[in-house]
Design an enzyme around this catalytic site. Structure first.
Site, PDB file in Angstrom:
ATOM      1  CB  CYS A   1       3.130  31.141 -16.570  1.00  0.00           C
ATOM      2  SG  CYS A   1       3.606  32.535 -15.557  1.00  0.00           S
TER       3      CYS A   1
ATOM      4  NE  ARG B   1      -3.193  12.288  -6.395  1.00  0.00           N
ATOM      5  CZ  ARG B   1      -4.492  12.303  -6.320  1.00  0.00           C
ATOM      6  NH1 ARG B   1      -5.124  13.302  -5.711  1.00  0.00           N
ATOM      7  NH2 ARG B   1      -5.210  11.322  -6.805  1.00  0.00           N
TER       8      ARG B   1
ATOM      9  N   PRO C   1       0.809  -1.222   0.000  1.00  0.00           N
ATOM     10  CG  PRO C   1       0.099  -0.902   2.217  1.00  0.00           C
ATOM     11  CD  PRO C   1       0.835  -1.871   1.319  1.00  0.00           C
ATOM     12  N   GLY C   2       0.363   2.270  -0.693  1.00  0.00           N
ATOM     13  CA  GLY C   2       0.979   3.586  -0.665  1.00  0.00           C
ATOM     14  C   GLY C   2      -0.057   4.606  -0.204  1.00  0.00           C
TER      15      GLY C   2
HETATM   16  C1  LIG Z   1       2.454   2.647  -6.960  1.00  0.00           C
HETATM   17  C2  LIG Z   1       2.572   1.231  -6.600  1.00  0.00           C
HETATM   18  C3  LIG Z   1       2.047   0.757  -5.395  1.00  0.00           C
HETATM   19  C4  LIG Z   1       1.262   1.627  -4.451  1.00  0.00           C
HETATM   20  O1  LIG Z   1       0.050   2.025  -5.001  1.00  0.00           O
HETATM   21  P1  LIG Z   1      -1.026   2.834  -4.096  1.00  0.00           P
HETATM   22  O2  LIG Z   1      -2.126   3.085  -5.030  1.00  0.00           O
HETATM   23  O3  LIG Z   1      -0.357   4.089  -3.657  1.00  0.00           O
HETATM   24  O4  LIG Z   1      -1.389   1.958  -2.967  1.00  0.00           O
HETATM   25  C5  LIG Z   1       2.235  -0.563  -5.085  1.00  0.00           C
HETATM   26  N1  LIG Z   1       2.918  -1.401  -5.916  1.00  0.00           N
HETATM   27  C6  LIG Z   1       3.416  -0.988  -7.083  1.00  0.00           C
HETATM   28  C7  LIG Z   1       4.138  -1.939  -7.962  1.00  0.00           C
HETATM   29  C8  LIG Z   1       3.270   0.345  -7.476  1.00  0.00           C
HETATM   30  O5  LIG Z   1       3.761   0.745  -8.637  1.00  0.00           O
END
Ligand SMILES: *Cc1c(COP(=O)(O)O)cnc(C)c1O
Length: 420
Positions: free
Chosen positions: A347, A317, A279-280
């Site tokens: 700009c 984003r 997870p990120g």
């Molecule tokens: C970006 C990425 C993640 C994390 O994705 P999230 O949407 O931020 O949870 C996990 N694994 C891989 C391979 C990624 O490229």
């Protein structure tokens, strides 16, 4: 009583015990502010649901790669998912261990592979046959076996933004499902590779669990075939991608998500395998805000603009994905709100942070842009020669400067005038 990480006292936004007005006054704007409590709570939601199961969590570094954030996760016992040699260096500098790192990414250089092998990463998530060939060659030179997993593209539609869907046939990522069995045979035959797992990552900001379950079923189908070919699969890496609530999305609860995934794998008869999560966004996204100050209000015939001191270089984003971030005044006013497009000083017409927002504001007021912990500072740039914002982490009543504000001099320190 513990307060939520972001809350109001007498109409003033606070981050844990600290007033956002005080933060902006002390550190200036634009300013990224993270809550240690919110980061920790999101981590605990994952870790708690994995406890007692054969499962581990690898934090996707690219979502927020600040050393203080990574250090917090390392202290909490996290592994990490990296996509570059630079991210490996950050993880190690932040106190993470290479043996808990999985290395993803579609274009790893030979040098990145060599450094990661020597550091001893846990697994390379390989995305193509040419990458297998390169890794096999580098591993031969280094004199180490490279642990590998193949990223399989299960061809499921996560129903998210096209730029952040990664598991469809049309995407650049992963090995096509129909080619995966042959790719595993090729990997198994390479002398310097050790096949250890299988992985996928189907997209980001996914708010429904069904595409994960579809992807898992397809992966498990392959695992059976690969093992029939004589190659053992020890772990299944289900990637990241769980969404957060930016506006009115209702993603699954982290704990429910983890348990549903683990239960599905167990029900299908694969409970003995280790499961990795990457997870990120769901760890960091709602643990951060971007504070910005209103420079000017510019009424217009068609639109009113609120011009603020944060811009697309600070938060890409909206410009990049048409993403929605909630925007709130730091100090509430009782005046009648007006509708504004909140825009930055860069700009570009694409330099906007929020459109058609109803706000009661005056020049000089502070705004908080919510859900700015993921893919926010990490994607910032110096476009228009704008120094990047400072980042601070609040912990109760304490504030830690996680990154100093850049200076203009730093921005062109590496540049040279022409010779005479
Ligand atoms: C970006 C990425 C993640 C994390 O994705 P999230 O949407 O931020 O949870 C996990 N694994 C891989 C391979 C990624 O490229």
């Amino acid at each position: 009583m513990t307060q939520p990480a972001f809350h109001r006292i007498d109409g003033v936004l606070h981050v844990e015990n600290v007033s956002a007005v005080d933060l902006a006054t002390q550190f200036g704007t634009p300013l990224y502010v993270y809550s240690r409590a919110a980061l920790t709570a999101a981590w605990r939601a994952y870790a708690g649901a994995c406890a007692g199961r054969r499962a581990s969590v690898h934090v996707a570094v690219k979502a927020n790669s600040n050393l203080a954030v990574l250090n917090l996760f390392a202290r909490l016992g996290a592994g990490f998912d990296i996509v570059s040699g630079g991210e490996l260096a950050r993880v190690l500098a932040a106190g993470g261990k290479a043996e808990n790192v999985v290395f993803s990414g579609v274009g790893k250089s030979a040098e990145e592979m060599r450094v990661a092998l020597e550091a001893g990463v846990k697994c390379f998530n390989v995305e193509s046959i040419p990458e297998l060939d390169r890794l096999n060659a580098v591993a031969g030179e280094v004199g180490r076996k490279a642990p590998v997993s193949l990223r399989v593209n299960p061809d499921v539609d996560p129903k998210t933004h096209p730029y952040i869907s990664t598991g469809l046939k049309a995407n650049k990522f992963g090995v096509a499902f129909d080619d995966a069995r042959a790719a595993y045979r090729a990997a198994a035959a390479m002398p310097n590779l050790a096949v250890v797992g299988i992985d996928c990552h189907i997209g980001s900001q996914i708010t429904d669990i069904a595409p994960y379950l579809d992807a898992i079923d397809k992966l498990l189908e392959l695992v059976v075939q690969i093992e029939a070919d004589g190659t053992q699969i020890h772990h299944i890496d289900v990637g990241g991608g769980l969404g957060i609530s930016y506006h009115d999305e209702t993603p699954p609860d982290i704990g429910d998500f983890v348990r549903t995934v683990l239960d599905r794998i167990a029900e299908r008869g694969h409970g003995q395998r280790e499961v990795f999560f990457e997870p990120g966004r769901s760890l960091v996204g709602n643990a951060g805000v971007l504070l910005t100050r209103v420079e000017f209000l510019k009424p217009g015939a068609e639109k009113n603009f609120a011009i603020v001191d944060a811009a697309m270089n600070d938060l890409a984003r909206p410009a990049m994905y048409n993403a929605y971030h909630a925007i709130e005044p730091v100090v509430e006013r009782t005046d009648a709100p007006q509708v504004y497009d909140v825009v930055g000083p860069v700009c570009e017409s694409g330099d906007w942070l929020g459109r058609a927002r109803s706000l009661a504001i005056e020049p000089g007021d502070l705004l908080a842009i919510r859900s700015a912990g993921a893919y926010s500072f990490a994607m910032s740039s110096n476009y228009n020669t704008r120094p990047r914002a400072a980042e601070v982490m609040v912990d109760g009543a304490r504030v830690h400067v996680a990154r100093e504000r850049e200076t203009v001099a730093q921005l062109f320190a590496g540049e040279r005038l022409l010779p005479d």
